[in-house]
Motif scaffolding. Sequence first.
Motif, short mmCIF file in Angstrom:
data_model
loop_
_atom_site.label_atom_id
_atom_site.label_comp_id
_atom_site.label_asym_id
_atom_site.label_seq_id
_atom_site.Cartn_x
_atom_site.Cartn_y
_atom_site.Cartn_z
N THR A 66 3.75 19.67 5.94
CA THR A 66 4.74 20.27 5.06
C THR A 66 4.10 20.46 3.69
O THR A 66 3.23 19.68 3.30
N PRO A 67 4.53 21.47 2.95
CA PRO A 67 3.92 21.70 1.64
C PRO A 67 4.26 20.61 0.63
O PRO A 67 3.46 20.30 -0.25
N GLY A 68 5.42 20.00 0.75
CA GLY A 68 5.84 18.97 -0.18
C GLY A 68 6.15 17.67 0.53
O GLY A 68 6.67 17.67 1.64
N ILE A 69 5.80 16.56 -0.12
CA ILE A 69 6.06 15.25 0.44
C ILE A 69 7.09 14.56 -0.44
O ILE A 69 6.82 14.33 -1.62
N THR A 70 8.24 14.25 0.10
CA THR A 70 9.25 13.51 -0.65
C THR A 70 9.04 12.04 -0.34
O THR A 70 9.26 11.60 0.79
N ILE A 71 8.61 11.30 -1.35
CA ILE A 71 8.28 9.89 -1.16
C ILE A 71 8.57 9.14 -2.45
O ILE A 71 8.31 9.63 -3.55
N ALA A 72 9.12 7.95 -2.31
CA ALA A 72 9.45 7.12 -3.46
C ALA A 72 8.20 6.47 -4.03
O ALA A 72 7.21 6.23 -3.33
N LEU A 73 8.25 6.17 -5.30
CA LEU A 73 7.14 5.53 -5.99
C LEU A 73 6.77 4.20 -5.33
O LEU A 73 5.60 3.88 -5.16
N GLN A 74 7.77 3.44 -4.94
CA GLN A 74 7.53 2.15 -4.28
C GLN A 74 6.78 2.33 -2.96
O GLN A 74 5.91 1.53 -2.63
N ASP A 75 7.10 3.38 -2.23
CA ASP A 75 6.41 3.64 -0.97
C ASP A 75 4.94 4.01 -1.19
O ASP A 75 4.07 3.61 -0.41
N ILE A 76 4.65 4.74 -2.25
CA ILE A 76 3.26 5.05 -2.59
C ILE A 76 2.54 3.77 -2.97
O ILE A 76 1.41 3.53 -2.55
N ALA A 77 3.20 2.93 -3.76
CA ALA A 77 2.60 1.66 -4.18
C ALA A 77 2.28 0.79 -2.97
O ALA A 77 1.19 0.22 -2.87
N GLU A 78 3.20 0.69 -2.04
CA GLU A 78 2.96 -0.11 -0.84
C GLU A 78 1.89 0.51 0.04
O GLU A 78 1.07 -0.20 0.63
N GLY A 79 1.86 1.83 0.12
CA GLY A 79 0.88 2.51 0.96
C GLY A 79 -0.54 2.43 0.43
O GLY A 79 -1.50 2.51 1.19
N THR A 80 -0.68 2.28 -0.88
CA THR A 80 -2.01 2.21 -1.49
C THR A 80 -2.42 0.80 -1.87
O THR A 80 -3.60 0.55 -2.14
N GLY A 81 -1.46 -0.11 -1.95
CA GLY A 81 -1.76 -1.47 -2.40
C GLY A 81 -1.84 -1.60 -3.91
O GLY A 81 -2.32 -2.59 -4.43
N LEU A 82 -1.36 -0.59 -4.62
CA LEU A 82 -1.39 -0.60 -6.08
C LEU A 82 -0.04 -1.00 -6.65
O LEU A 82 0.99 -0.90 -5.97
N ALA A 83 -0.03 -1.40 -7.91
CA ALA A 83 1.22 -1.70 -8.60
C ALA A 83 1.94 -0.39 -8.93
O ALA A 83 1.31 0.66 -9.07
N LYS A 84 3.26 -0.46 -9.05
CA LYS A 84 4.04 0.74 -9.33
C LYS A 84 3.60 1.41 -10.64
O LYS A 84 3.49 2.63 -10.72
N ARG A 85 3.34 0.63 -11.66
CA ARG A 85 2.91 1.18 -12.95
C ARG A 85 1.56 1.88 -12.82
O ARG A 85 1.32 2.93 -13.44
N THR A 86 0.67 1.32 -12.03
CA THR A 86 -0.63 1.93 -11.79
C THR A 86 -0.46 3.25 -11.05
O THR A 86 -1.15 4.24 -11.36
N VAL A 87 0.46 3.29 -10.10
CA VAL A 87 0.74 4.53 -9.37
C VAL A 87 1.30 5.58 -10.33
O VAL A 87 0.92 6.76 -10.27
N GLN A 88 2.18 5.17 -11.23
CA GLN A 88 2.74 6.12 -12.21
C GLN A 88 1.63 6.73 -13.07
O GLN A 88 1.62 7.94 -13.30
N SER A 89 0.71 5.91 -13.53
CA SER A 89 -0.41 6.41 -14.33
C SER A 89 -1.30 7.35 -13.52
O SER A 89 -1.75 8.38 -14.01
N ALA A 90 -1.53 6.99 -12.27
CA ALA A 90 -2.35 7.82 -11.39
C ALA A 90 -1.69 9.17 -11.14
O ALA A 90 -2.35 10.21 -11.18
#
Length: 121
Positions: A66-90
């Motif tokens: 799909t062209p767009g991925i709807t995903i919550a910030l927390q799910d990205i954090a869990e999927g990468t092993g990073l903190a939520k704030r680090t994901v926001q900066s990234a």
Amino acid sequence: MWDVADQALIAYYGNCCHSLPEPALTLALDPYILDTLMPDLVGHDRQPSAFLVYLHLWRRSVTDETPGITIALQDIAEGTGLAKRTVQSALAQLARRRLISIARNGITSVPTYTVHRPWRR
């Protein structure tokens, strides 16, 4: 579907809390991602977290097709092993570099990320 090594792990750890995931999906990775983007984000920008987040979103976009991925910030954090704030900066770094686009329907809605591949024209 499980091989002998997987069956041995299940026998050792049990399958209650430590169950094994399904066999992994194999993805072909564009050489540009490792040869150019990784040294640029990790070495030049000093943002290895941005590279991890980009890989995570790229993988989701390739497998979901799909062209767009709807995903919550927390799910990205869990999927990468990073903190939520680090994901926001990234995510901010990736948006500045125009490697992703972020769209929201409202201030509290889950964003939709579009992964760009500017090297593929």
